[in-house]
Design a protein around this motif. Structure first.
Motif, PDB file in Angstrom:
ATOM      1  N   GLU A 143      -0.264  -4.761  -5.838  1.00  0.00           N
ATOM      2  CA  GLU A 143      -0.854  -3.425  -5.646  1.00  0.00           C
ATOM      3  C   GLU A 143      -2.100  -3.486  -4.752  1.00  0.00           C
ATOM      4  O   GLU A 143      -2.861  -4.446  -4.794  1.00  0.00           O
ATOM      5  CB  GLU A 143      -1.235  -2.876  -7.034  1.00  0.00           C
ATOM      6  CG  GLU A 143      -1.941  -1.535  -7.027  1.00  0.00           C
ATOM      7  CD  GLU A 143      -2.160  -1.004  -8.455  1.00  0.00           C
ATOM      8  OE1 GLU A 143      -1.639  -1.606  -9.425  1.00  0.00           O
ATOM      9  OE2 GLU A 143      -2.866   0.007  -8.582  1.00  0.00           O
ATOM     10  N   ASP A 188       0.854  -1.184   0.000  1.00  0.00           N
ATOM     11  CA  ASP A 188       0.000   0.000   0.000  1.00  0.00           C
ATOM     12  C   ASP A 188       0.898   1.245   0.000  1.00  0.00           C
ATOM     13  O   ASP A 188       1.444   1.615   1.021  1.00  0.00           O
ATOM     14  CB  ASP A 188      -0.903  -0.048   1.246  1.00  0.00           C
ATOM     15  CG  ASP A 188      -1.916   1.083   1.257  1.00  0.00           C
ATOM     16  OD1 ASP A 188      -1.911   1.896   0.311  1.00  0.00           O
ATOM     17  OD2 ASP A 188      -2.695   1.157   2.217  1.00  0.00           O
ATOM     18  N   LEU A 246       0.110   1.437 -12.728  1.00  0.00           N
ATOM     19  CA  LEU A 246       1.284   1.291 -11.862  1.00  0.00           C
ATOM     20  C   LEU A 246       2.417   0.600 -12.614  1.00  0.00           C
ATOM     21  O   LEU A 246       3.583   1.007 -12.505  1.00  0.00           O
ATOM     22  CB  LEU A 246       0.920   0.515 -10.584  1.00  0.00           C
ATOM     23  CG  LEU A 246       2.076   0.232  -9.613  1.00  0.00           C
ATOM     24  CD1 LEU A 246       2.735   1.525  -9.123  1.00  0.00           C
ATOM     25  CD2 LEU A 246       1.613  -0.602  -8.421  1.00  0.00           C
ATOM     26  N   ALA A 282       4.172   4.693  -6.331  1.00  0.00           N
ATOM     27  CA  ALA A 282       5.043   3.935  -7.241  1.00  0.00           C
ATOM     28  C   ALA A 282       6.494   3.890  -6.744  1.00  0.00           C
ATOM     29  O   ALA A 282       7.158   2.851  -6.848  1.00  0.00           O
ATOM     30  CB  ALA A 282       4.972   4.526  -8.644  1.00  0.00           C
ATOM     31  N   ARG A 301      -6.818   0.580 -13.281  1.00  0.00           N
ATOM     32  CA  ARG A 301      -7.389   1.179 -12.069  1.00  0.00           C
ATOM     33  C   ARG A 301      -8.656   1.963 -12.381  1.00  0.00           C
ATOM     34  O   ARG A 301      -9.504   2.142 -11.522  1.00  0.00           O
ATOM     35  CB  ARG A 301      -6.398   2.194 -11.526  1.00  0.00           C
ATOM     36  CG  ARG A 301      -5.463   1.693 -10.512  1.00  0.00           C
ATOM     37  CD  ARG A 301      -4.653   2.897 -10.039  1.00  0.00           C
ATOM     38  NE  ARG A 301      -3.358   2.488  -9.555  1.00  0.00           N
ATOM     39  CZ  ARG A 301      -2.324   3.305  -9.412  1.00  0.00           C
ATOM     40  NH1 ARG A 301      -2.439   4.573  -9.756  1.00  0.00           N
ATOM     41  NH2 ARG A 301      -1.191   2.859  -8.938  1.00  0.00           N
ATOM     42  N   PHE A 313       6.688   1.373  -4.003  1.00  0.00           N
ATOM     43  CA  PHE A 313       6.565   0.038  -4.591  1.00  0.00           C
ATOM     44  C   PHE A 313       7.909  -0.385  -5.202  1.00  0.00           C
ATOM     45  O   PHE A 313       8.405  -1.497  -4.977  1.00  0.00           O
ATOM     46  CB  PHE A 313       5.459   0.044  -5.663  1.00  0.00           C
ATOM     47  CG  PHE A 313       4.789  -1.281  -5.852  1.00  0.00           C
ATOM     48  CD1 PHE A 313       5.466  -2.330  -6.463  1.00  0.00           C
ATOM     49  CD2 PHE A 313       3.485  -1.493  -5.427  1.00  0.00           C
ATOM     50  CE1 PHE A 313       4.852  -3.560  -6.641  1.00  0.00           C
ATOM     51  CE2 PHE A 313       2.862  -2.726  -5.597  1.00  0.00           C
ATOM     52  CZ  PHE A 313       3.545  -3.755  -6.205  1.00  0.00           C
ATOM     53  N   ALA A 327       0.107  -5.821 -10.794  1.00  0.00           N
ATOM     54  CA  ALA A 327      -0.281  -4.410 -10.732  1.00  0.00           C
ATOM     55  C   ALA A 327      -1.220  -4.032 -11.861  1.00  0.00           C
ATOM     56  O   ALA A 327      -1.320  -4.722 -12.871  1.00  0.00           O
ATOM     57  CB  ALA A 327       0.978  -3.539 -10.795  1.00  0.00           C
TER      58      ALA A 327
END
Ligand code: TXA
Ligand code: MG
Length: 350
Positions: A316, A245, A273, A248, A288, A251, A269
């Motif tokens: 993700e 969480d 992302l 980018a 998304r 991540f 993802a």
């Protein structure tokens, strides 16, 4: 010896559906597509037939099954009464990805309901499922047609991988549409309670019957990190899934940190992302901007990571709104570890 019937055209393939229906009448177990995921069906009025479902899946016997019926009239045959709100829900969402819990009248076999006085019931919205229900003239108890603990199946191939040799047949109707299981709503209490978020959202339900509650157990997402090797029991991919969480950059840092530790890192993802990350093992699961796409691809993507290729999967986190509720519910259950970006000092000072 599991039979495979490909259903390309419902009007031309009625002999295959008849063959499957005949096996169901002989207390056999058959996998079939619904609009959510593939189900593993058997005669819901026959204890021996139902026992075969639990056996094939390796499912704990205290977890009750959903009864699938062809139409509204059939619901009446298995419940003691239909409250007004349930009536409204049936009219609004059935056939469709909503399961309602009502009081049982005792006609359904005891092992379907795991001894409870209630039953879960739904009308699937898939032509193959509906033809099968019409052809066998039976209520079909059907859990998702996966091996217990694994991601639910959204194609006949997934069912075959998990259950070949353990069930009488598989009706192959292609990929399922919704991709996540039905919403389970308990209608036996004064205020209905969502027990499992799914294909029909809380907002959609509330537009029809007003305020509903959410099972408090759903809010507990267990943020205690568990070790990657620890055994978990829901929607489990072949490698441990870590739910990330953060943005980018955060991540990317997680990818590098774990790669430096010597792990083969896989990434799951959205394409948004994915476009910002630098790594060679990345699988996208839709956009998304349309979480229905993510829902439809979620289980297939989880299944696509192989033990031989990855030591862990960084996944993700999605927005918890609309069908995002159901997506995050499944990912929280699949995850063995959750990694959250802490707020930067200027954010906390706001
Ligand atoms: O979309 C779906 O619902 C799929 C397709 C095949 O229809 N089926 C499915 O079944 O997801 P399964 O067995 O994987 O999940 C059934 C859920 C479980 O969480 C179970 O505990 C709950 O429904 N359930 C069944 N009967 C219940 C009851 N009487 N009271 C409370 N929960 C019940
Ligand atoms: Mg299941």
């Amino acid at each position: 010896e599991t039979k495979l019937w490909k259903i390309e055209d419902i009007t031309k393939n009625s002999t295959q559906i008849e063959a499957a229906a005949n096996l169901l009448k002989k207390q056999e177990v058959i996998a079939f597509p619904t609009e959510t995921v593939y189900g593993l069906g058997a005669d819901a009025t026959n204890e021996q037939a139902i026992a075969k479902i639990f056996e094939a899946k390796g499912r704990p016997s205290d977890n009750p099954l959903i009864v699938h019926v062809a139409n509204k009239r059939q619901i009446d045959q298995y419940v003691s009464n239909i409250p007004d709100i349930a009536e409204k829900l049936i009219d609004a969402f059935m056939p469709g990805p909503l399961t309602i819990i009502l009081s049982s009248n005792g006609v359904i076999a005891k092992n379907v309901t795991a001894g409870l006085s209630t039953i879960a019931i739904r009308i699937p919205d898939h032509p193959v499922a509906r033809h099968l229900l019409e052809a066998c003239q039976l209520p079909l108890a059907a859990p998702s047609a996966n091996k217990s603990g694994k991601p639910s199946p959204t194609s006949a191939t997934h069912v075959y991988q998990d259950l070949n040799g353990k069930i009488a047949g598989i009706l192959d109707g292609g990929n399922t549409g919704v991709g996540l299981e039905s919403t389970v709503l308990d209608c036996t209490s004064e205020l209905p309670i969502i027990l499992r978020p799914g294909g029909v959202t809380k907002d959609q339900i509330e537009q029809v019957i007003g305020t509903v509650m959410i099972d408090p157990a759903l809010a507990k997402t267990d943020d205690q990190p568990k070790s990657p090797g620890m055994k978990y029991t829901h929607y489990q991919p072949e490698a441990p899934l870590w739910l990330v969480d953060g943005d980018a950059d955060f991540f990317q840092a997680q990818i590098e940190l774990n790669t430096d530790k010597g792990y083969k890192v896989g990434v799951m993802a959205s394409k948004e992302l994915a476009a910002l990350l630098h790594t060679d093992n990345i699988k996208t699961c839709g956009t998304r901007a349309n979480l229905n796409e993510v829902a439809a691809q979620l289980y297939e993507t989880l299944r696509a990571f192989k033990k031989s290729d990855v030591d862990l999967i960084l996944c993700e986190s999605f927005e918890q709104a609309g069908v995002g509720d159901a997506i995050m519910n499944r990912l929280h259950k699949a995850a063995s570890k959750k990694i959250k970006q802490s707020l930067s000092p200027d954010e906390t000072s706001l």
